[in-house]
Write a protein that holds these residues in place. Structure first.
Motif, mmCIF file in Angstrom:
data_model
loop_
_atom_site.group_PDB
_atom_site.id
_atom_site.type_symbol
_atom_site.label_atom_id
_atom_site.label_comp_id
_atom_site.label_asym_id
_atom_site.label_seq_id
_atom_site.Cartn_x
_atom_site.Cartn_y
_atom_site.Cartn_z
ATOM 1 N N ASP A 1 0.835 -1.193 0.000
ATOM 2 C CA ASP A 1 0.000 0.000 0.000
ATOM 3 C C ASP A 1 0.872 1.246 0.000
ATOM 4 O O ASP A 1 1.440 1.627 1.020
ATOM 5 C CB ASP A 1 -0.924 -0.007 1.221
ATOM 6 C CG ASP A 1 -2.027 1.040 1.117
ATOM 7 O OD1 ASP A 1 -1.852 2.004 0.351
ATOM 8 O OD2 ASP A 1 -3.050 0.893 1.800
ATOM 9 N N SER A 2 0.992 1.905 -1.165
ATOM 10 C CA SER A 2 1.872 3.063 -1.304
ATOM 11 C C SER A 2 1.318 4.303 -0.613
ATOM 12 O O SER A 2 2.017 5.309 -0.499
ATOM 13 C CB SER A 2 2.103 3.376 -2.788
ATOM 14 O OG SER A 2 0.874 3.671 -3.433
ATOM 15 N N SER A 3 0.053 4.259 -0.153
ATOM 16 C CA SER A 3 -0.525 5.416 0.528
ATOM 17 C C SER A 3 -0.113 5.481 1.990
ATOM 18 O O SER A 3 -0.464 6.431 2.692
ATOM 19 C CB SER A 3 -2.058 5.376 0.438
ATOM 20 O OG SER A 3 -2.580 4.320 1.224
ATOM 21 N N LEU A 4 0.632 4.476 2.474
ATOM 22 C CA LEU A 4 1.014 4.416 3.870
ATOM 23 C C LEU A 4 2.511 4.614 4.050
ATOM 24 O O LEU A 4 3.317 4.138 3.258
ATOM 25 C CB LEU A 4 0.628 3.060 4.474
ATOM 26 C CG LEU A 4 -0.859 2.705 4.491
ATOM 27 C CD1 LEU A 4 -1.046 1.318 5.056
ATOM 28 C CD2 LEU A 4 -1.654 3.724 5.286
ATOM 29 N N THR A 5 2.873 5.314 5.096
ATOM 30 C CA THR A 5 4.260 5.382 5.539
ATOM 31 C C THR A 5 4.523 4.160 6.419
ATOM 32 O O THR A 5 3.734 3.849 7.311
ATOM 33 C CB THR A 5 4.518 6.666 6.347
ATOM 34 O OG1 THR A 5 4.392 7.787 5.477
ATOM 35 C CG2 THR A 5 5.918 6.665 6.954
ATOM 36 N N VAL A 6 5.613 3.449 6.148
ATOM 37 C CA VAL A 6 5.968 2.241 6.890
ATOM 38 C C VAL A 6 7.288 2.489 7.614
ATOM 39 O O VAL A 6 8.298 2.799 6.982
ATOM 40 C CB VAL A 6 6.113 1.025 5.950
ATOM 41 C CG1 VAL A 6 6.445 -0.230 6.759
ATOM 42 C CG2 VAL A 6 4.847 0.817 5.127
ATOM 43 N N ARG A 7 7.284 2.362 8.929
ATOM 44 C CA ARG A 7 8.503 2.533 9.714
ATOM 45 C C ARG A 7 8.732 1.281 10.559
ATOM 46 O O ARG A 7 7.842 0.829 11.278
ATOM 47 C CB ARG A 7 8.401 3.772 10.607
ATOM 48 C CG ARG A 7 8.232 5.058 9.815
ATOM 49 C CD ARG A 7 8.148 6.269 10.724
ATOM 50 N NE ARG A 7 9.382 6.468 11.465
ATOM 51 C CZ ARG A 7 9.536 7.422 12.398
ATOM 52 N NH1 ARG A 7 8.524 8.218 12.695
ATOM 53 N NH2 ARG A 7 10.682 7.556 13.026
ATOM 54 N N ARG A 8 9.939 0.718 10.478
ATOM 55 C CA ARG A 8 10.219 -0.515 11.207
ATOM 56 C C ARG A 8 10.488 -0.215 12.677
ATOM 57 O O ARG A 8 11.264 0.673 13.012
ATOM 58 C CB ARG A 8 11.433 -1.220 10.603
ATOM 59 C CG ARG A 8 11.660 -2.608 11.188
ATOM 60 C CD ARG A 8 12.833 -3.292 10.533
ATOM 61 N NE ARG A 8 14.081 -2.784 11.074
ATOM 62 C CZ ARG A 8 15.279 -2.999 10.527
ATOM 63 N NH1 ARG A 8 15.364 -3.658 9.402
ATOM 64 N NH2 ARG A 8 16.356 -2.528 11.090
#
Length: 320
Positions: free
Chosen positions: A183-190
């Motif tokens: 989902d490119s609309s979300l920021t993903v942070r590990r």
């Protein structure tokens, strides 16, 4: 007197049309467009609705409508086609949105993340997390966050692995990830990496023996939906397919089969002797990730950034 080609009022004459276009562009370049007008326009473009955009931005519907009209007046062309029930981007509006949305998102993140801003995060932070990770790991971190940011009220829902923060109206979500998120609309942070092992009860191993290889058909499995990617083999014989690691752990303890568990779920039961880790020839060590997800578009609230940074820093400090 002959009209100058740059002072023409007849749009049927080609050079007058060109002159009008130049005049509009000059006017646009000379006008300082309010950043907030573009933010409102982007929200309407994403939501396809004045009402939904107003809810997202926390402003009145009339303010949204006036902002769009003002922006259209400054630019000199229509950005939206309006009907009774919805709005749609015009050709010019679609072009403006595509050319500005990434820049707006980056600028909003930069402004929200400025460390010298005095305003403390506040308000209700609605979030979701997996039942198992939330129950075992998160309570002391949440408590520390509440002490650091007393003006933020946490509204936490523990649920399964596939609920999305955007579609269900949450500010952010904590999730277990075993592969790329699309989902490119979300920021993903590990947040952190998590070791994943194969476990079984001593009674089960006494009955069935230890697996000889990755596809030993003497064995049945308790399969968690989030670990299917990690198995990387043909479908295994499974009496149970579940979406909660705590439930999977209890089934494994009862001796119904082998199962994959994150270390944070398994370690207490291993220490007590209820289950044990099983090494399978040809099976590499596995791991997943715990990630934070939140919407990339629009203005990311300060409370979201503060929470994400706090949780990530807490795990970094713990791992040192």
């Amino acid at each position: 007197m002959v009209n100058s080609p740059f002072c023409c009022n007849d749009d049927s004459v080609p050079h007058c049309q060109q002159a009008r276009k130049k005049e509009t562009m000059c006017s646009m370049n000379a006008t300082q467009i309010d950043f907030q007008l573009l933010v409102v326009f982007a929200a309407v473009a994403e939501q396809n609705s004045f009402t939904k955009a107003s809810r997202k931005l926390g402003i009145g519907k009339g303010t949204v409508s006036r902002s769009i009209a003002q922006l259209e007046g400054l630019l000199g062309f229509e950005l939206l086609h309006r009907t009774t029930h919805k709005v749609a981007l015009s050709t010019a509006g679609a072009a403006l949105y595509e050319r500005t949305r990434e820049h707006l998102a980056e600028l909003q993140r930069a402004l929200v993340d400025l460390p010298e801003r005095d305003e403390e995060p506040s308000g209700v932070l609605r979030m979701t997390a997996p039942q198992d990770f939330g129950t075992i790991v998160l309570p002391p971190i949440f408590a520390a966050f509440a002490r650091r940011y007393p003006a933020v009220q946490l509204e936490v829902r523990l649920m399964g692995p596939h609920s999305g923060p955007v579609r269900e109206g949450y500010d952010l979500a904590i999730r277990v990830a075993t592969g790329p998120l699309k989902d490119s609309s979300l920021t993903v942070r590990r947040i952190t990496r998590i070791p994943v092992g194969i476990y079984a009860s001593p009674s089960y191993l006494a009955r069935r023996g230890r697996p000889r290889d990755k596809v030993d058909e003497r064995h049945s499995w308790v399969v968690h939906l989030a670990t299917i990617r990690l198995l990387k083999t043909r479908p295994l014989p499974s009496h149970f397919v579940v979406d909660d690691f705590l439930f999977a752990r209890e089934l494994i303890r009862e001796g119904v089969g082998l199962g994959l568990l994150p270390l944070f779920v398994a370690k207490d039961y291993v220490r007590e002797g209820f289950i044990e880790e099983v090494s399978i020839p040809g099976r590499d060590r596995m791991e997943g990730e715990i990630v934070i997800l939140y919407p990339s578009s629009g203005q990311v609230p300060k409370k979201v950034i503060a929470f994400a940074n706090f949780v990530i820093d807490a795990f970094r400090s713990h791992s040192r």
